[in-house]
Write an enzyme that holds these catalytic residues in place. Structure first.
Site: not given
Lengths: 553, 553
Positions: B193, B366
């Site tokens: 990610d 995130h």
């Protein structure tokens, strides 16, 4: 004591087109005459101006315009105002006047303008019943000032945009001593900048950005590009200073960057030795590690230098692996995607891109909550009217005023068009007048001679031209799938030949751009708009609303 | 060892529609099947899907779809994929499956789906030549997992979205021990990610938001509204917990908020006693200080609960002075202006509005740069392929990989459609296949039965309908200046009666909305689009592209 009516005509409930009328004894003084940039839903519009109706109907009363600083959202509508109203005198500090002069010259209005230079610390000057002086404030452009107006209704401090930077690059601090002195003498009303009222703490000093440049520049071995607002003279100066120390030469790229750096250098606000300056087209003769490029386009504007560089569409500047691009600005809300698109394109070409999120390369020009509290503490006004900001910012500023001890009834949350009456030091909203937006539709950037005040009611008169083109491509648009379709209204009979010409031109423009790998929708739209608008105006002297609709399949 | 081909079909060079195909020995496993939301230039589009061509042409090879977590950008295109390809099995964790079930049910696809629940810590399962297991990661939705694939070409760790939150609300930490163990055993390739790769430091724990709620709620005496993503179960749980402690009852407002809270409660991911839950229409019976309203619309989506509340257009919820609105989310790039507009409207109604800029009411799901470095240090992959992000984010992640000691040739900056070959632990890009966007055009929010995969090439077939209406008003749009104009293409002869009907309907819709003081351009456009699209579909079974053009004069 008497009465003064204060009428904000722009800048309240919005960021941009700041303008306030002060009215007393049949006289009006206008503080600032700014413009705003259109939102995407303002189709086919280049600029947004305040509605001048109120001033136009009272133009015999106008004694002058006073400008706080040279940013477009404070001076940009001045030429348009001058086309509609006789302005006896324009008063501003030296750099502000320098920028305004150049603007009026472009509009062919310089001869009609009586420009008067005033500095903070000068004796107050009189305009009608108003005795006015400037107080030095720090901001993201040199020579910014707050305006103090002694009005028949009481003393008013109008801050303009400011931050309380104790270490500004030019040493010209916000004059807290003078503000405190005014507070001691008594201030009836403060009109204060609200832009950063929601943010806690204080805004960092402009000097922080110079320190970041000093960290970043020496280790870079490729080109360095710095994109910022062309008015941010101190930002440019700091980049230039560090660049020269690192053995680089400097090129100013982009129309407003070249213009403003010239004005700033001529007036002594920026120091760049002649021998380090390159023209953009001389860059190719220099190795990348000797280049420093200061360019426009920090907002991702479609036809700006940085955007064209990012899309490999610039005649003089290219970017490659090893280069560093510094975006020394924050996207204005609504511009985020354009800026992100440009960053992605630049990163794809191999450049390192530094921006607010990953390096300390930008600070705001507007004070945060603690600075606004400091202003309230220094000026100690009886009443406060938050200005310069969206409603939420005004509301946050109102809350700060409340917390500073201002009485609830003396906190004025006005709107554009509110008539605020200041009588014997007491303030209230008494009326409401026409205020709003006027759109300007030009043909291309900087094409001011060809610019038209668009009365959108002329829509039915001048017509609408919609171009629908379909683009195909596996990853983003690549090729035209068919000739563009034109939908025209209000072009009258016998326009078939013109429409054929326009269709061919649209087809040609799109194919050329796509062949050059220019596939960004907004860029394509902009090119189409300008090309077709030019032809229509040339053939018919009319300006239909032109809407390019590009559909990806 | 053999070979595995890894083909990202979405999520690279963009935020959204994540989808990756793993292919070996005539078998394909698809990790994630997400969707994206359209940008403003994607006119008339509701959703954006990956281009399924590659999978459609090889559907006999598909062994299953593995989902990392239940966010729309990872599961949202699954029903559309299932319409085009036979999917033998869908593997996911419990909550992810719960959310997917409800989605498939709406699309009438539940009976065709073989859903298999797998938890982190379970024995690996086999799909074709791939041996697969889940590793727990923390994210802004419960039950998120990384996927470990033992492929014929080597071991691959595919992180999905993650952060390394050491104090997650449910205690389910990112399993750093398991990741380190995989690192010790040897990992050929990490797909990681990249969303926050550009940001220095670490993302704060989700718990920080709960602490903010605990600071904010007790002192508030009016309604409290919290707008967040409906999938952010822990955010909702924290708000509910603090709300109950403050003696408030809870209403879930907005379709997806009601749906997701039901699913999460039924599956035990959220605990809310039945007796504190109110229906939205029961709110009026309760004094404001006993209300806690959890609502959708944190992105300012035109027809969402928060937007309708802000514009005083919601059937059950109003906001007034003394109320507090918490926007517990960050605007996705492109949504900033809509969110700002909503905040301004709410502030104008007298509410206090708290958002990321003025209170710690949101954290990202995130991980930032230091967390990505931690992941690299734990997994110690031979090669790295940054995924999930715009190009600049992928490039920043690549730089982190470089700094962690990964060899330059083992850092793979791929694009959607790149074919990445993993052979005996060596990785390179060998080919490029069709990848891109497919648009979905629905008629209104949630109207999934009526949704159509829009092949934009049908444009010429189904036609274009452009509605031009001119609005006037001193401060923003207020009234229609004339009947709307319709411009139609491709409707064929004899459509005059339909066009008359559409013109009348457009006129009616606009007048009604304006009479209700709904003046926001995007809202007006949305209502027009849905109303006219419905009529056209009803009469003709066709779906022209409908473009409402609203011009303010």
């Amino acid at each position: 004591m008497g009465t003064c009516r204060i009428i904000p005509l722009g800048g309240l409930g919005e960021v941009g087109k700041n303008m306030t009328a002060y009215e007393a004894e049949d006289s009006i003084v206008v503080v600032d005459a700014g413009l705003a940039f259109p939102r995407d839903e303002h189709l086919g519009v280049d600029l947004v101006l305040p509605d001048f109706t109120y001033l136009r109907e009272r133009q015999h009363m106008i004694r002058g315009v006073v400008l706080t600083h040279g940013h477009e959202d404070h001076v940009g509508s001045l030429p348009y105002l001058m086309r509609e109203c006789k302005i006896p005198v324009i008063v501003a500090t030296r750099l502000t006047l320098g920028l305004v002069k150049s603007k009026l010259d472009e509009h062919g209005l310089l001869r009609e303008a009586d420009l008067r230079e005033v500095s903070p610390g000068d004796e107050p000057f009189q305009l009608g019943p108003f005795r006015i002086e400037f107080v030095r404030v720090a901001h993201s452009i040199p020579d910014a000032a707050a305006v103090v107006l002694e009005t028949p209704g009481g003393r008013v401090v109008h801050t303009g945009d400011y931050k309380i930077d104790h270490t500004p690059v030019d040493g010209q601090r916000t004059d807290v001593g003078k503000l405190a002195e005014l507070g001691n003498r008594g201030v009836a009303l403060l009109l204060g900048d609200s832009t950063n009222a929601e943010r806690a703490g204080v805004t960092q000093s402009e000097r922080v950005v110079g320190e970041a440049f000093r960290q970043i520049f020496p280790s870079r071995t490729g080109r360095i590009l710095v994109a910022s607002f062309a008015s941010n003279v101190h930002r440019m100066q700091q980049a230039v200073d560090v660049g020269i120390d690192c053995g680089r030469k400097v090129a100013f790229v982009g129309r407003s960057m070249r213009k403003n750096s010239n004005i700033a250098r001529n007036l002594g606000y920026m120091e760049v030795p002649e021998n380090v300056i390159l023209r953009p087209n001389e860059l190719s003769e220099l190795p990348p590690h000797e280049q420093l490029i200061l360019c426009t386009g920090s907002q991702g504007e479609p036809m700006s230098a940085m955007t064209r560089i990012a899309y490999n569409d610039h005649p003089a500047v290219t970017v490659q692996a090893g280069d560093t691009v510094i975006i020394s600005a924050k996207p204005i809300p609504g511009n985020e995607l354009r800026v992100h698109d440009a960053i992605n394109r630049l990163a794809r070409s191999g450049a390192e891109v530094l921006h607010e999120d990953n390096a300390p390369v930008h600070v705001s020009g507007h004070g945060r909550a603690e600075e606004l509290r400091t202003m309230l503490a220094l000026v100690r006004p009886t009443a406060v009217m938050p200005v310069h900001g969206e409603y939420r910012m005004l509301a946050a500023h109102a809350q700060l005023a409340r917390e500073s001890g201002i009485a609830e009834e003396n906190i004025i949350l006005a709107e554009n068009g509110s008539v605020v009456e200041l009588t014997d030091g007491k303030v209230r909203i008494v009326d409401r007048v026409t205020a709003g937006m006027t759109f300007v539709d030009g043909l291309g950037v900087g094409d001011v001679h060809d610019v038209a005040l668009r009365d959108r009611r002329r829509l039915s008169e001048d017509g609408v031209l919609i171009i629908v083109a379909t683009l195909s491509g596996a990853n983003g648009p690549g090729a035209l799938t068919a000739a563009p379709e034109l939908i025209a209204r209000g072009f009258g009979d016998g326009a078939d030949a013109l429409l054929d010409e326009l269709r061919e031109e649209a087809d040609r423009v799109l194919r050329e751009l796509l062949a050059d790998d220019i596939t960004e929708i907004k860029l394509l739209q902009e090119h189409l708009h300008d090309a077709l608008g030019g032809i229509v105006y040339d053939r018919t002297r009319r300006r239909p609303m032109i809407l390019p609709v590009l559909v990806e399949v």
